[in-house]
Design a protein around this motif. Sequence first.
Motif, PDB file in Angstrom:
ATOM      1  N   THR A   1      57.042 -17.798 -83.444  1.00  0.00           N
ATOM      2  CA  THR A   1      56.502 -18.267 -82.167  1.00  0.00           C
ATOM      3  C   THR A   1      56.027 -17.097 -81.312  1.00  0.00           C
ATOM      4  N   PRO A   2      54.765 -17.089 -80.883  1.00  0.00           N
ATOM      5  CA  PRO A   2      54.285 -16.022 -80.001  1.00  0.00           C
ATOM      6  C   PRO A   2      55.030 -16.043 -78.666  1.00  0.00           C
ATOM      7  N   PRO A   3      55.234 -14.890 -78.046  1.00  0.00           N
ATOM      8  CA  PRO A   3      55.974 -14.841 -76.774  1.00  0.00           C
ATOM      9  C   PRO A   3      55.424 -15.787 -75.708  1.00  0.00           C
ATOM     10  N   GLU A   4      54.103 -15.928 -75.653  1.00  0.00           N
ATOM     11  CA  GLU A   4      53.511 -16.774 -74.617  1.00  0.00           C
ATOM     12  C   GLU A   4      53.772 -18.258 -74.832  1.00  0.00           C
ATOM     13  N   GLN A   5      54.306 -18.641 -75.998  1.00  0.00           N
ATOM     14  CA  GLN A   5      54.611 -20.042 -76.272  1.00  0.00           C
ATOM     15  C   GLN A   5      56.105 -20.357 -76.224  1.00  0.00           C
TER      16      GLN A   5
ATOM     17  N   GLN B   1      64.292 -20.489 -75.026  1.00  0.00           N
ATOM     18  CA  GLN B   1      64.068 -19.472 -76.051  1.00  0.00           C
ATOM     19  C   GLN B   1      63.937 -18.080 -75.469  1.00  0.00           C
ATOM     20  N   ARG B   2      63.804 -17.989 -74.146  1.00  0.00           N
ATOM     21  CA  ARG B   2      63.706 -16.697 -73.464  1.00  0.00           C
ATOM     22  C   ARG B   2      65.003 -16.332 -72.757  1.00  0.00           C
ATOM     23  N   THR B   3      66.095 -16.987 -73.168  1.00  0.00           N
ATOM     24  CA  THR B   3      67.394 -16.816 -72.526  1.00  0.00           C
ATOM     25  C   THR B   3      68.474 -16.718 -73.595  1.00  0.00           C
TER      26      THR B   3
END
Length: 244
Positions: free
Chosen positions: A110-114, A119-121
Amino acid sequence: MASASAISYDLSVNPRPRVVLGHVGNEREPVLIVDDLLNHPAALIDYATWEVAFTPAGNPDGGYPGVRAAAPLNYVEAVVRALSPIVEQAFKLRNVALSNAECSLSITTTPPEQLTVQQRTPHIDTVYPLQFALLHYLCAPDFGGTSFYRHRATGYETLDEARAAAYDAARARELVEDVPPQRYVGGDSLHYVRIGGCDARFNRMAIYRSCLLHSGHISEDKPLVPSPCEGRLTANIFVNYRQC
């Protein structure tokens, strides 16, 4: 029973892997590092390349940021059988029995922008204290490993049923004030402190309790491709014990 195709691959466990026991954080949670796990780790990459189809694993609420496929049962059985005594000793498990194990082959894509907020925690897999994550790295070190965290507001490094409500309430307040940046978790942040980690290394396995706050430490310099040979391939085993 393993499939005929899986049996044709040598997925045997090295009888003498290198095992190091460490501890992280104020709670001194054990983390096991097992190097040189399989005798022929390339065979598992070959299996992932030719025998299975990977499908998206994420969902609107989060989940694994990539694609997954079923792992061969003979691999799972061999790893769990070989490492269960080491796990029981390292985590001081008493009067327990193996309940079940499940495993997926996973590739981070998964690209960071998606990425979703979840998923960012940093996250846990379960509050059940007798589930363990056995994470087998089948990729180069520069893809990044796994980091462990403390939640600043509560001081929690692990979660159980008693802590879950307070943690969820604190996180709800924090997400109103500050949405995590659109990238993979990469160390200390406003709400979390990195307390330790495991570097990726080919044919290395990291073992930790599933209720320990953690996140993949994903390199920003490597392309996230869905190829078992060229991507960030891991095998993710969850082992559950029950109290006897």
